[in-house]
Design an enzyme around this catalytic site. Structure first.
Site, PDB file in Angstrom:
ATOM      1  CD  GLU A  85       0.639   1.738 -13.380  1.00 28.48           C
ATOM      2  OE1 GLU A  85      -0.212   2.638 -13.257  1.00 28.48           O
ATOM      3  OE2 GLU A  85       1.131   1.137 -12.408  1.00 28.48           O
ATOM      4  CG  ASP A  88      -3.186  -3.927  -6.196  1.00 30.55           C
ATOM      5  OD1 ASP A  88      -3.168  -4.349  -7.356  1.00 30.55           O
ATOM      6  OD2 ASP A  88      -2.429  -3.034  -5.784  1.00 30.55           O
ATOM      7  CD  GLU A 134       4.656   1.806  -0.865  1.00 31.72           C
ATOM      8  OE1 GLU A 134       3.901   2.732  -0.533  1.00 31.72           O
ATOM      9  OE2 GLU A 134       4.608   1.286  -1.996  1.00 31.72           O
ATOM     10  CB  THR A 140      -7.923   0.237  -9.475  1.00 34.07           C
ATOM     11  OG1 THR A 140      -7.104   0.058  -8.314  1.00 34.07           O
ATOM     12  CG2 THR A 140      -7.043   0.295 -10.724  1.00 34.07           C
TER      13      THR A 140
END
Ligand SMILES: *[C@@H]1O[C@H](CO)[C@@H](O)[C@H](O)[C@H]1NC(C)=O
Ligand SMILES: *[C@@H]1O[C@H](CO)[C@@H](O)[C@H](O)[C@H]1NC(C)=O
Length: 606
Positions: free
Chosen positions: A187, A325, A442, A591
């Site tokens: 992150e 992902d 979601e 991303t």
């Protein structure tokens, strides 16, 4: 920026340069530093509150690195290859369309400004604005995640005064300390490091590069493991301590955390010409390249990876959603970022793309089978006794996949992948339109067709699917469940009804619009935007919502992650902008929606 500010800035830079040169001359040169660092200014105090001097209570370049790399893997050399055009050749636009597009673009900008104003007033320098009560929250190290994540959005939206105010503030971020014991390497890399690098690429503000290096040096410590594989989380204080117990990599790290640091570290290496940043991620890629065919579904990587033994063969769960992902997303994007000079990414992409297509993509069973034939979703698969089974469950996070196939279809001239990209994007558009609030949840489940080509509606098969999740026995119970849940036909279960302000659907719509030029994408984008704003708007900004199956929706929650301003509103703004703004032929997005300049441009410039 006003001329006076500019002059102050010049004086400040001269002062900073003198101090910086003195600092560097008076300290020994670190053998692991390339000459570039001599131009970088590090200061312990902000000499002048109005100048963009970089603050650091700790110099991360001096932090120990116990498992030194003997020889760096070199950056690929040579002139970047030329690529096929990604973007559609747009011709001039009729004025009626210009007016509509500009009206929509301004509506997005207004929505951004509303949240940004509140952030400035109530949460300045904090990680997040709390959009319901107008307070602030720290969730990502406390260095101002929203501030850094929004820099390039401010630039792109033309909010230049706000951009320079934010630059001044980020210059003062102290990456030497945090209230958090550990930070998420992934992150922090995609939001902060990606944010600095993109804003630097756009604006050339030197201090942003300094911050990228300060942070990059801290994050580089995540590779201080016996085999230099990255940690999932970095313990901040022990990372400074030469006597701290050495770290081992993890025997169980998720694929996304393991393999999607590539774009940011490569970009940092390209700008600084510092090979160690590239080396760090190239080592991970080399392992993927070597092991791609050793997994339980050769071509795909499992969610869980053993980074100590460099073993990918045991995991039996596969997804393109959460936990995986961006690692897939980065294969074609790395190919573009490296100018096509590193073949590993093309190989990784081609093998994974064909196996995702084969095992994970599915056509939904819908009453309107013509409509069904235009859509695809991407589910999860698991392997049990060599048997591969599909779970027809779609996550909002996975909606980026349409854009991924579209972009890669252009980069590698693959018409089939372009077609998949369009159908996957259409799937998310359909899911948005099917829900009472006009927003996709979601996570949902939907009945899957056995065959992508012919799939007539079968109500019994759908009801069987609903029963599996609802545990209803009688026909009457089932009908009641469907009515109570407002389940659209075809959908079998809404596993997670929330909308978290996520960007992935508009991301794919934006990319497919730039690729094809089809105007209907603009209308889909507008429908998404209006539904989202109606459902999420609070008095201070926009909040995530608990249940998109309700209309009118309940009050939004008190949470607005930094990606709302960094990604979601940026993609909405860009789709309604002239198509040469951040052209996909010049830029590639990380991303977190941070555009990095593609290398071809450096060639034409030089
Ligand atoms: C992996 O398998 C695919 C499909 O069989 C093949 O095309 C590819 O060359 C293999 N890769 C390696 C590194 O052996
Ligand atoms: C419809 O689905 C049910 C349950 O899966 C199946 O038994 C039936 O054969 C299907 N009908 C047709 C016409 O395919």
């Amino acid at each position: 920026m006003t001329p006076r500010r500019k002059r102050n800035l010049t004086y400040a830079f001269i002062a900073a340069a003198i101090f910086g040169l003195y600092y560097l001359w008076s300290s020994p040169i670190d053998p692991y530093n390339v000459p570039f660092h001599r131009h970088v200014l590090w200061m312990n105090d902000r000499a002048n509150a109005n100048s963009y001097t970089s603050k650091a209570s700790y110099d991360w370049r001096k932090a120990p690195f116990q498992h030194k790399v003997k020889q760096y893997m070199p950056m690929p050399k040579g002139l970047p290859k030329s690529f096929p055009a990604v973007q559609h050749k747009f011709t001039s636009e009729p004025s009626s369309l210009t007016n509509k597009r500009e009206m929509r673009r301004m509506a997005v900008r207004d929505e951004f400004v509303r949240s940004w104003k509140s952030y400035k007033q109530y949460a300045w320098g904090k990680d997040e604005l709390s959009p319901v009560d107008g307070r602030a929250a720290d969730s990502f190290g406390g260095w101002g995640a929203t501030l850094v994540d929004s820099l390039d959005s401010l630039w792109i939206l033309g909010l230049k005064d706000d951009f320079y105010k934010a630059v001044e503030e980020v210059a003062a971020i102290d990456f030497g300390k945090t209230d958090s014991t550990t930070i998420s390497v992934f992150e922090t890399t995609i939001r902060y490091l990606g944010g600095f690098l993109s804003a630097y690429d756009l604006s050339n503000e030197k201090v942003l590069l300094e911050k990228a290096i300060q942070l990059g040096e801290m994050l580089y410590r995540a590779f201080d493991t016996p085999n230099n594989m990255p940690l999932d989380r970095l313990l901040v204080e022990p990372a400074k301590d030469p006597n701290a117990a050495p770290n081992a990599a993890s025997v169980n790290i998720c694929f996304a955390a393991f393999a999607s640091l590539t774009m940011e570290f490569t970009k940092l290496a390209q700008i600084t010409q510092e090979p160690k940043y590239y080396d760090a991620v190239a080592r991970v890629t080399a392992i993927l390249d070597r092991t791609q065919n050793t997994t339980r579904i050769p071509g795909l990587f499992p969610i869980s990876i053993d980074a100590v033994n460099e073993d990918v063969s045991f995991g039996s769960q596969f997804t393109v959603g959460a936990l995986a992902d961006s690692s897939y997303e980065y294969f074609p994007k790395m190919h573009a970022l490296l100018g096509g000079l590193e073949p590993a990414y093309e190989n990784l992409w081609k093998s994974s793309a064909s196996m995702i297509d084969k095992h994970m993509l599915f056509r939904p069973l819908l009453p309107d089978s013509k409509r069904g034939s235009e859509l695809l979703f991407c589910g999860d698969v698991s392997v049990n006794d060599e048997k591969i089974s599909l779970q027809p469950e779609m996550q909002h996070l996975t909606c980026f996949i349409g854009g991924m196939y579209g972009l890669a279809g252009r980069l590698f001239s693959n018409e089939h992948h372009l077609d998949l990209g369009a159908k996957l994007t259409e799937g998310c558009i359909y899911a948005y339109k099917s829900m009472p609030s006009g927003i996709m949840p979601e996570i949902f489940n939907i009945a899957a067709c056995d065959d992508r080509h012919t799939c007539p509606w079968n109500e019994t098969a759908w009801e069987e699917g609903v029963r599996r999740y609802s545990y209803t026995r009688t026909e009457a119970d089932l009908k009641k469940f469907v009515a109570d849940e407002k389940l659209p036909q075809g959908f079998t279960y809404i596993r997670d009804k929330r909308y978290l302000l996520r960007p992935e659907a508009i991301e794919s719509v934006f990319i497919m619009y730039r690729i094809t030029g089809y105007e209907e994408y603009l209308d889909h984008a507008w429908d998404m935007f209006t539904s989202i704003v109606e459902t999420t708007r609070t008095s201070f900004g926009n909040g995530q919502v608990f249940n998109v199956m309700k209309n009118p929706p309940a009050m939004p929650e008190n949470k607005m992650e930094s990606f709302w301003l960094a990604e979601t509103l940026k993609y909405f703004y860009l789709i309604f902008s002239p198509p040469d703004m951040i052209s996909l032929d010049e830029w590639v997005f990380n991303t977190e929606a941070h555009p990095f300049r593609r290398p071809g441009l450096y060639k034409t410039k030089g």
